[in-house]
Design a protein around this motif. Structure first.
Motif, PDB file in Angstrom:
ATOM      1  N   SER A  22      14.755 -10.208 -11.290  1.00 55.52           N
ATOM      2  CA  SER A  22      15.354  -9.081 -10.583  1.00 55.52           C
ATOM      3  C   SER A  22      14.398  -8.694  -9.449  1.00 55.52           C
ATOM      4  CB  SER A  22      15.563  -7.903 -11.547  1.00 55.52           C
ATOM      5  OG  SER A  22      14.319  -7.527 -12.131  1.00 55.52           O
ATOM      6  N   PRO A  23      14.789  -7.762  -8.560  1.00 50.06           N
ATOM      7  CA  PRO A  23      13.828  -7.315  -7.535  1.00 50.06           C
ATOM      8  C   PRO A  23      12.512  -6.896  -8.183  1.00 50.06           C
ATOM      9  CG  PRO A  23      16.000  -6.470  -7.036  1.00 50.06           C
ATOM     10  CD  PRO A  23      16.107  -7.124  -8.388  1.00 50.06           C
ATOM     11  N   LEU A  24      11.400  -7.200  -7.520  1.00 44.29           N
ATOM     12  CA  LEU A  24      10.093  -7.051  -8.141  1.00 44.29           C
ATOM     13  C   LEU A  24       9.536  -5.645  -7.993  1.00 44.29           C
ATOM     14  CD1 LEU A  24       8.379 -10.359  -6.944  1.00 44.29           C
ATOM     15  CD2 LEU A  24       9.817  -9.982  -8.973  1.00 44.29           C
ATOM     16  N   SER A  25       8.665  -5.299  -8.924  1.00 43.61           N
ATOM     17  CA  SER A  25       7.841  -4.109  -8.802  1.00 43.61           C
ATOM     18  C   SER A  25       6.471  -4.449  -9.372  1.00 43.61           C
ATOM     19  CB  SER A  25       8.456  -2.921  -9.551  1.00 43.61           C
ATOM     20  OG  SER A  25       8.582  -3.214 -10.926  1.00 43.61           O
ATOM     21  N   VAL A  26       5.452  -3.797  -8.850  1.00 46.97           N
ATOM     22  CA  VAL A  26       4.093  -4.031  -9.331  1.00 46.97           C
ATOM     23  C   VAL A  26       3.868  -3.203 -10.586  1.00 46.97           C
ATOM     24  CG1 VAL A  26       1.636  -3.824  -8.768  1.00 46.97           C
ATOM     25  CG2 VAL A  26       3.274  -4.530  -7.021  1.00 46.97           C
ATOM     26  N   ASP A  27       3.209  -3.798 -11.570  1.00 53.59           N
ATOM     27  CA  ASP A  27       2.886  -3.093 -12.797  1.00 53.59           C
ATOM     28  C   ASP A  27       2.167  -1.785 -12.460  1.00 53.59           C
ATOM     29  OD1 ASP A  27       2.819  -2.972 -15.645  1.00 53.59           O
ATOM     30  OD2 ASP A  27       0.713  -3.503 -15.601  1.00 53.59           O
ATOM     31  N   GLY A  28       2.651  -0.670 -13.027  1.00 54.48           N
ATOM     32  CA  GLY A  28       2.212   0.668 -12.644  1.00 54.48           C
ATOM     33  C   GLY A  28       0.718   0.860 -12.438  1.00 54.48           C
ATOM     34  N   PRO A  29      -0.132   0.507 -13.421  1.00 58.68           N
ATOM     35  CA  PRO A  29      -1.570   0.725 -13.259  1.00 58.68           C
ATOM     36  C   PRO A  29      -2.195  -0.067 -12.106  1.00 58.68           C
ATOM     37  CG  PRO A  29      -1.013   0.396 -15.566  1.00 58.68           C
ATOM     38  CD  PRO A  29       0.212   0.052 -14.780  1.00 58.68           C
ATOM     39  N   LEU A  30      -1.505  -1.092 -11.628  1.00 64.94           N
ATOM     40  CA  LEU A  30      -2.064  -1.921 -10.563  1.00 64.94           C
ATOM     41  C   LEU A  30      -1.693  -1.435  -9.161  1.00 64.94           C
ATOM     42  CD1 LEU A  30      -1.404  -5.415 -12.157  1.00 64.94           C
ATOM     43  CD2 LEU A  30      -3.647  -4.378 -11.771  1.00 64.94           C
ATOM     44  N   VAL A  31      -0.789  -0.474  -9.060  1.00 62.23           N
ATOM     45  CA  VAL A  31      -0.365  -0.007  -7.746  1.00 62.23           C
ATOM     46  C   VAL A  31      -1.538   0.573  -6.965  1.00 62.23           C
ATOM     47  CG1 VAL A  31       1.074   1.667  -6.529  1.00 62.23           C
ATOM     48  CG2 VAL A  31       2.026   0.366  -8.431  1.00 62.23           C
ATOM     49  N   GLU A  32      -2.373   1.353  -7.626  1.00 61.91           N
ATOM     50  CA  GLU A  32      -3.515   1.959  -6.935  1.00 61.91           C
ATOM     51  C   GLU A  32      -4.483   0.894  -6.437  1.00 61.91           C
ATOM     52  OE1 GLU A  32      -5.411   4.670  -4.958  1.00 61.91           O
ATOM     53  OE2 GLU A  32      -3.598   5.118  -6.114  1.00 61.91           O
ATOM     54  N   HIS A  33      -4.644  -0.170  -7.205  1.00 66.76           N
ATOM     55  CA  HIS A  33      -5.508  -1.267  -6.756  1.00 66.76           C
ATOM     56  C   HIS A  33      -4.943  -1.912  -5.498  1.00 66.76           C
ATOM     57  CE1 HIS A  33      -8.224  -1.223 -10.198  1.00 66.76           C
ATOM     58  NE2 HIS A  33      -7.167  -1.100 -10.991  1.00 66.76           N
ATOM     59  N   ARG A  34      -3.609  -2.015  -5.400  1.00 67.25           N
ATOM     60  CA  ARG A  34      -2.990  -2.536  -4.174  1.00 67.25           C
ATOM     61  C   ARG A  34      -3.320  -1.624  -2.988  1.00 67.25           C
ATOM     62  NH1 ARG A  34       0.950  -6.333  -4.028  1.00 67.25           N
ATOM     63  NH2 ARG A  34       2.147  -5.373  -2.349  1.00 67.25           N
ATOM     64  N   ARG A  35      -3.166  -0.341  -3.195  1.00 60.36           N
ATOM     65  CA  ARG A  35      -3.435   0.596  -2.116  1.00 60.36           C
ATOM     66  C   ARG A  35      -4.875   0.505  -1.640  1.00 60.36           C
ATOM     67  NH1 ARG A  35      -0.349   5.610  -5.180  1.00 60.36           N
ATOM     68  NH2 ARG A  35       1.803   4.881  -4.787  1.00 60.36           N
ATOM     69  N   GLU A  36      -5.806   0.337  -2.582  1.00 57.51           N
ATOM     70  CA  GLU A  36      -7.218   0.209  -2.211  1.00 57.51           C
ATOM     71  C   GLU A  36      -7.464  -1.020  -1.339  1.00 57.51           C
ATOM     72  OE1 GLU A  36      -9.222   0.091  -5.913  1.00 57.51           O
ATOM     73  OE2 GLU A  36      -8.911   2.233  -6.358  1.00 57.51           O
ATOM     74  N   ARG A  37      -6.621  -2.035  -1.466  1.00 58.22           N
ATOM     75  CA  ARG A  37      -6.765  -3.270  -0.693  1.00 58.22           C
ATOM     76  C   ARG A  37      -5.860  -3.294   0.537  1.00 58.22           C
ATOM     77  NH1 ARG A  37      -8.156  -3.793  -5.724  1.00 58.22           N
ATOM     78  NH2 ARG A  37      -9.692  -5.352  -6.392  1.00 58.22           N
ATOM     79  N   GLY A  38      -5.244  -2.175   0.835  1.00 54.67           N
ATOM     80  CA  GLY A  38      -4.396  -2.086   2.020  1.00 54.67           C
ATOM     81  C   GLY A  38      -3.041  -2.739   1.864  1.00 54.67           C
ATOM     82  N   LEU A  39      -2.620  -2.988   0.631  1.00 58.10           N
ATOM     83  CA  LEU A  39      -1.320  -3.601   0.372  1.00 58.10           C
ATOM     84  C   LEU A  39      -0.283  -2.510   0.108  1.00 58.10           C
ATOM     85  CD1 LEU A  39      -2.542  -6.430  -2.028  1.00 58.10           C
ATOM     86  CD2 LEU A  39      -1.643  -6.768   0.266  1.00 58.10           C
ATOM     87  N   PRO A  40       0.945  -2.702   0.565  1.00 64.65           N
ATOM     88  CA  PRO A  40       1.988  -1.696   0.325  1.00 64.65           C
ATOM     89  C   PRO A  40       2.407  -1.672  -1.141  1.00 64.65           C
ATOM     90  CG  PRO A  40       2.923  -3.644   1.366  1.00 64.65           C
ATOM     91  CD  PRO A  40       1.443  -3.849   1.357  1.00 64.65           C
ATOM     92  N   ASP A  41       3.016  -0.564  -1.544  1.00 64.74           N
ATOM     93  CA  ASP A  41       3.485  -0.458  -2.932  1.00 64.74           C
ATOM     94  C   ASP A  41       4.579  -1.486  -3.219  1.00 64.74           C
ATOM     95  OD1 ASP A  41       1.777   1.682  -2.964  1.00 64.74           O
ATOM     96  OD2 ASP A  41       3.309   3.192  -3.388  1.00 64.74           O
TER      97      ASP A  41
END
Length: 250
Positions: free
Chosen positions: A88-107
């Motif tokens: 199905s359309p993807l989503s990032v595992d909740g606890p990892l979203v902040e790590h994406r933001r720290e690396r400049g990646l969108p949610d």
């Protein structure tokens, strides 16, 4: 989860890996990068008895699976694999979203389905908000319907009679997606290897034997390619590694 071969991760061998350490261990090198994540049983099967890779992966593989997604701009998957695995359309595992933001990646983590026929997999139909794209050749019989279903901006034409992998990769880079993760299937992975566009293979071997007739993780289109082991992780007998494609001149 423990680190057997640390490579250039900066971590010590036999380190117990928490989420932060895994993100360090699987960090993407600078610049554009294409990697594939695949799994197989000990006897080389890419799927279990039910024809799905989901039946041979396990908890350890799932942890790395989510980390790799969290470190990527976009995930590219063949339409046949999407149908078989029920993507199905993807989503990032909740606890990892902040790590994406720290690396400049969108949610948001877009999913690109690849189809020579231009058929949108049923589980993705009607998703018009940019989370799902379809990559097709110009001659795909389902091209017009795909544009109506997903929206014209979400259908990417790559090649004429068959999908052209270099054109696809260029189109992703044009959208600012330089960290590309593909999850197969075997045919799509073989095409990336044959085009010389795969940088890294993340490969999991699970401690089970499937038997029977099952596809291999890499399709027949692949060309012989040498890789170097850069990282190896183990948990409960499951081995997960990073292999970098060996380039001429290093």
């Amino acid at each position: 989860m423990r680190l057997l071969v640390p490579g250039r991760s900066g971590l010590a061998a036999l380190t117990d890996l928490d989420t932060a350490a895994l993100l360090t261990a699987y960090a993407v090198p600078p610049g554009p990068w294409v990697r594939c994540n695949m799994v197989s049983s000990l006897d080389g099967a890419a799927t279990g008895a039910d024809g799905r890779s989901g039946s041979i992966n396990n908890d350890a593989d799932h942890v790395v699976f989510e980390v790799l997604r969290a470190l990527s701009h976009v995930v590219v998957v063949g339409a046949g694999t999407i149908r078989a695995e029920g993507y199905s359309p993807l989503s990032v595992d909740g606890p990892l979203v902040e790590h994406r933001r720290e690396r400049g990646l969108p949610d948001q983590l877009p999913l690109v389905a690849v189809s020579n026929r231009g058929e949108v997999p049923p589980t993705l139909r009607g998703c018009r908000d940019g989370r799902v794209l379809l990559a097709v050749p110009a001659a795909a019989p389902g091209l017009a319907q795909a544009r109506r279903d997903l929206g014209e901006d979400n259908v990417v034409v790559c090649g004429d009679d068959e999908l052209d992998v270099p054109t696809l990769l260029a189109a992703l880079h044009d959208r600012g997606w330089s960290h590309v993760l593909t999850e197969g299937g075997p045919s799509l992975l073989g095409s990336f290897i044959a085009a010389g566009l795969l940088d890294e293979l993340c490969f999991t071997v699970t401690p089970q034997v499937v038997g029977g007739e099952h596809p291999r993780p890499v399709g027949a289109d692949a060309t012989p390619t040498d890789l170097d082991l850069r990282l190896l992780v183990e948990q409960d007998g499951t081995l997960m590694g990073r292999w970098f494609v060996r380039r001429p001149g290093g």
